[in-house]
Scaffold this active site. Structure first.
Site, mmCIF file in Angstrom:
data_model
loop_
_atom_site.group_PDB
_atom_site.id
_atom_site.type_symbol
_atom_site.label_atom_id
_atom_site.label_comp_id
_atom_site.label_asym_id
_atom_site.label_seq_id
_atom_site.Cartn_x
_atom_site.Cartn_y
_atom_site.Cartn_z
ATOM 1 N N HIS A 124 3.961 10.858 -4.659
ATOM 2 C CA HIS A 124 4.116 9.996 -3.278
ATOM 3 C C HIS A 124 4.321 8.524 -3.695
ATOM 4 O O HIS A 124 3.833 8.037 -4.707
ATOM 5 C CB HIS A 124 2.878 10.442 -2.413
ATOM 6 C CG HIS A 124 1.684 10.012 -3.007
ATOM 7 N ND1 HIS A 124 0.996 8.688 -2.936
ATOM 8 C CD2 HIS A 124 0.617 10.835 -3.734
ATOM 9 C CE1 HIS A 124 0.054 8.686 -3.693
ATOM 10 N NE2 HIS A 124 -0.360 9.936 -3.928
ATOM 11 N N HIS A 136 0.217 6.035 -0.510
ATOM 12 C CA HIS A 136 -1.066 5.215 -0.950
ATOM 13 C C HIS A 136 -1.127 5.186 -2.590
ATOM 14 O O HIS A 136 -0.475 5.706 -3.267
ATOM 15 C CB HIS A 136 -2.302 6.209 -0.265
ATOM 16 C CG HIS A 136 -2.528 7.512 -1.142
ATOM 17 N ND1 HIS A 136 -1.862 8.592 -0.652
ATOM 18 C CD2 HIS A 136 -3.297 7.766 -2.202
ATOM 19 C CE1 HIS A 136 -2.298 9.635 -1.437
ATOM 20 N NE2 HIS A 136 -3.009 9.160 -2.213
HETATM 21 ZN ZN LIG Z 1 -1.736 10.660 -5.450
#
Ligand SMILES: [Zn+2]
Length: 290
Positions: A124, A136
């Site tokens: 991500h 994040h």
């Molecule tokens: Zn992660």
């Protein structure tokens, strides 16, 4: 004597005489095909059981690709949250699984210079990215992480550790924002966007079968063409971490050679990337901010 031979049988690393490649696969969850909601990404969430099976399917696609590309030894490291998401019974039986988050090297636990290629699955985008599902870095407490002046997410940080060992990151899957981010840190990496991030929550999902086929193909091609670079060992690794709170910098001031440069920012330098990585992980994961 009997005991010694049992131990060496129980923990084979590379089969004797094998000429094939040794492949390391780090599997996160937010960037897995079909994952699109936060009731999927943590234990206890209504759809967590579904998501861990989806995670195993993407991991299996990468494992299949790795073996097709010439791997004879594949290690999978569960890299999300508790790092106990992947069930061994769901995984391709040819791969070994590293499980549980109590690790010095987290998402890269077990990596060393004996590996020939690395695949990131389900990655991500970094903290505060404008786009990217559940963007994040490490945990929710980090606003920005910089290594030697470059702002990095998990992919960039893990790639820096990979360079230390001289093992190339050959393929990455995740949403398109994560793939673009890793491609900036790892020129030439094969990227598979299994979903398009509309913002940090909404996504357009690639059909599952197609996504897994693409992961398999990128893994196969990446492993097949992997060439190990010389290890990159810089004289020092400068780290700057900005947090979303002032508690972690306050606690971190107790560590030697960590400087609090603003209420929410710490800086430190370490002589190697593994040392820097370990300390970054301690700071984002193991300090109680309650
Ligand atoms: Zn992660």
């Amino acid at each position: 004597m009997l005991f010694v031979s049992f131990v060496s049988f129980a923990f084979p690393v590379t089969p004797a005489g094998a000429q094939g490649k040794k492949v390391y696969i780090s599997v996160d969850m937010e960037g897995i095909s079909g994952v699109n909601g936060d009731d999927q990404t943590s234990a206890g969430g209504a759809e967590y059981g579904r998501a861990r099976r989806l995670m195993a399917e993407d991991a299996n696609a990468a494992i299949r690709g790795a073996f097709e590309g010439g791997a004879t030894d594949v290690v999978v490291n569960d890299s999300h949250g508790s790092q106990r998401n992947l069930l061994p019974e769901d995984l391709d039986p040819r791969a070994r699984l590293i499980s549980h988050s109590f690790k010095r090297y987290g998402m890269m636990e077990g990596l060393d210079e004996t590996f020939d290629a690395i695949i990131f699955v389900g990655y991500h985008a970094k903290a505060d990215a404008a786009r990217g599902l559940f963007a994040h870095t490490g945990s929710g407490v980090v606003r920005d992480l910089q290594v030697n002046g470059a702002s990095v997410g998990e992919g960039g940080m893990n790639a820096a550790l990979a360079r230390w060992y001289g093992v190339p990151v050959v393929a990455v899957s995740g949403d398109d924002a994560a793939v673009e981010e890793v491609a900036r840190a790892v020129p030439g990496v094969r990227g598979v966007a299994v979903k398009r991030a509309i913002n940090t929550r909404a996504v357009e999902l690639k059909p599952l079968a197609e996504a897994r086929k693409d992961i398999q193909a990128a893994s196969r091609e990446g492993v097949q063409s992997a060439r190990k670079p010389a290890p990159e060992r810089l004289a020092s690794y400068q780290v700057r971490m900005q947090f979303r709170n002032v508690i972690i910098p306050e606690v971190a001031a107790a560590f030697s050679d960590i400087t609090v440069v603003a209420p929410d920012v710490v800086q430190f330098s370490r002589a190697s990337m593994p040392e820097a990585y370990r300390l970054i992980r301690v700071l984002y994961r193991f300090i109680n901010t309650d």
